[in-house]
Design a protein around this motif. Structure first.
Motif, PDB file in Angstrom:
ATOM      1  N   VAL A 231      16.115  -9.884   9.491  1.00  0.00           N
ATOM      2  CA  VAL A 231      16.284  -9.545  10.917  1.00  0.00           C
ATOM      3  C   VAL A 231      15.934  -8.079  11.131  1.00  0.00           C
ATOM      4  O   VAL A 231      15.221  -7.728  12.081  1.00  0.00           O
ATOM      5  N   HIS A 232      16.379  -7.241  10.221  1.00  0.00           N
ATOM      6  CA  HIS A 232      16.136  -5.804  10.377  1.00  0.00           C
ATOM      7  C   HIS A 232      14.702  -5.409  10.045  1.00  0.00           C
ATOM      8  O   HIS A 232      14.185  -4.450  10.620  1.00  0.00           O
ATOM      9  N   ILE A 233      14.052  -6.135   9.142  1.00  0.00           N
ATOM     10  CA  ILE A 233      12.623  -5.881   8.909  1.00  0.00           C
ATOM     11  C   ILE A 233      11.867  -6.100  10.214  1.00  0.00           C
ATOM     12  O   ILE A 233      11.080  -5.243  10.651  1.00  0.00           O
ATOM     13  N   TYR A 234      12.099  -7.235  10.847  1.00  0.00           N
ATOM     14  CA  TYR A 234      11.390  -7.540  12.093  1.00  0.00           C
ATOM     15  C   TYR A 234      11.793  -6.590  13.222  1.00  0.00           C
ATOM     16  O   TYR A 234      10.955  -6.229  14.043  1.00  0.00           O
ATOM     17  N   THR A 235      13.037  -6.146  13.238  1.00  0.00           N
ATOM     18  CA  THR A 235      13.466  -5.167  14.239  1.00  0.00           C
ATOM     19  C   THR A 235      12.653  -3.880  14.085  1.00  0.00           C
ATOM     20  O   THR A 235      12.145  -3.332  15.070  1.00  0.00           O
ATOM     21  N   GLY A 236      12.529  -3.399  12.851  1.00  0.00           N
ATOM     22  CA  GLY A 236      11.755  -2.189  12.596  1.00  0.00           C
ATOM     23  C   GLY A 236      10.281  -2.377  12.903  1.00  0.00           C
ATOM     24  O   GLY A 236       9.637  -1.501  13.501  1.00  0.00           O
ATOM     25  N   GLN A 237       9.729  -3.519  12.522  1.00  0.00           N
ATOM     26  CA  GLN A 237       8.320  -3.767  12.794  1.00  0.00           C
ATOM     27  C   GLN A 237       8.054  -3.849  14.293  1.00  0.00           C
ATOM     28  O   GLN A 237       7.040  -3.335  14.780  1.00  0.00           O
TER      29      GLN A 237
ATOM     30  N   LEU B  68      19.982  -2.124   6.120  1.00  0.00           N
ATOM     31  CA  LEU B  68      19.399  -0.778   6.136  1.00  0.00           C
ATOM     32  C   LEU B  68      18.041  -0.765   5.433  1.00  0.00           C
ATOM     33  O   LEU B  68      17.064  -0.213   5.963  1.00  0.00           O
ATOM     34  N   GLY B  69      17.979  -1.377   4.267  1.00  0.00           N
ATOM     35  CA  GLY B  69      16.697  -1.439   3.548  1.00  0.00           C
ATOM     36  C   GLY B  69      15.638  -2.183   4.352  1.00  0.00           C
ATOM     37  O   GLY B  69      14.480  -1.778   4.394  1.00  0.00           O
ATOM     38  N   GLY B  70      16.047  -3.277   4.995  1.00  0.00           N
ATOM     39  CA  GLY B  70      15.112  -4.031   5.825  1.00  0.00           C
ATOM     40  C   GLY B  70      14.597  -3.219   6.992  1.00  0.00           C
ATOM     41  O   GLY B  70      13.405  -3.256   7.317  1.00  0.00           O
ATOM     42  N   LEU B  71      15.492  -2.464   7.620  1.00  0.00           N
ATOM     43  CA  LEU B  71      15.082  -1.633   8.752  1.00  0.00           C
ATOM     44  C   LEU B  71      14.079  -0.567   8.319  1.00  0.00           C
ATOM     45  O   LEU B  71      13.048  -0.369   8.976  1.00  0.00           O
ATOM     46  N   VAL B  72      14.349   0.090   7.208  1.00  0.00           N
ATOM     47  CA  VAL B  72      13.430   1.118   6.707  1.00  0.00           C
ATOM     48  C   VAL B  72      12.070   0.487   6.384  1.00  0.00           C
ATOM     49  O   VAL B  72      11.018   1.003   6.790  1.00  0.00           O
ATOM     50  N   LEU B  73      12.092  -0.640   5.669  1.00  0.00           N
ATOM     51  CA  LEU B  73      10.842  -1.322   5.336  1.00  0.00           C
ATOM     52  C   LEU B  73      10.102  -1.735   6.606  1.00  0.00           C
ATOM     53  O   LEU B  73       8.883  -1.564   6.709  1.00  0.00           O
ATOM     54  N   GLY B  74      10.819  -2.252   7.581  1.00  0.00           N
ATOM     55  CA  GLY B  74      10.195  -2.667   8.831  1.00  0.00           C
ATOM     56  C   GLY B  74       9.595  -1.511   9.605  1.00  0.00           C
ATOM     57  O   GLY B  74       8.494  -1.614  10.153  1.00  0.00           O
TER      58      GLY B  74
END
Length: 177
Positions: free
Chosen positions: A26-32, A81-87
């Motif tokens: 979810v956070h990867i896509y949020t960041g992307q 957090l990791g997903g958000l940074v990656l995204g």
């Protein structure tokens, strides 16, 4: 009795890690999505759809954990957090980096889901049902993202091993905490 408890613990650990992983997704896509407005506007609808799938998957795992009276995985917030940074990073790099990230993550996730289904097949019907409920959409994410790439492209060659290794590590750690 000890074997049954061990099997229940395995199923709960798998569900907890999957729940944390869905939070990361979810956070990867949020960041992307944050950057895709500028770097990959043609992918916005796809990313919005994928994020909504991941939110639904996260809710499925959370509902099953609550039914079992189990807490979240200790790595839940770290995955977010990791997903958000990656995204954010891959979103800033553009469409091919976004697609390469999705392909790498989903390839690892799909392999783990298949292993989990095999492990839990005769142990826990409810866990199998929840895992099976997400496989089709995860495969759709992989296949649609892969259609944006050619294996020889820079971002695919660079991000695939890095993102795959990070995803494997997060799953490994989650199963042990």
């Amino acid at each position: 009795m000890n074997k049954v408890r061990s099997q229940q613990d395995l199923a709960a650990r798998i569900l907890k890690v999957n729940h944390a992983g869905e939070n990361g997704a979810v956070h990867i896509y949020t960041g992307q999505l944050f950057f895709a407005r500028f770097t990959a506007p043609h992918m916005l609808n796809e990313l919005i759809e994928f994020k909504s799938h991941e939110e639904k998957h996260r809710a499925l795992f959370w509902n099953e954990l609550q039914r079992r009276e189990r807490p979240r995985c200790r790595s839940y917030w770290l995955c977010g957090l990791g997903g958000l940074v990656l995204g954010l990073v891959t979103g800033a790099l553009g469409a091919r980096a976004i697609a390469a990230t999705t392909v790498a993550v989903e390839r690892v996730v799909l392999r783990h889901l298949e292993q989990q289904l095999a492990q839990l097949h005769e142990i826990d019907e409810d866990a199998v049902r929840v895992i099976q409920a997400i496989v089709t959409e995860e495969r759709q994410h992989h296949d649609l993202a892969a259609s944006h790439l050619r294996p020889s492209q820079f971002w695919h060659r660079l991000l695939t091993p890095v993102v795959s290794a990070c995803t494997e590590t997060v799953i490994w750690v989650g199963m042990r905490v």
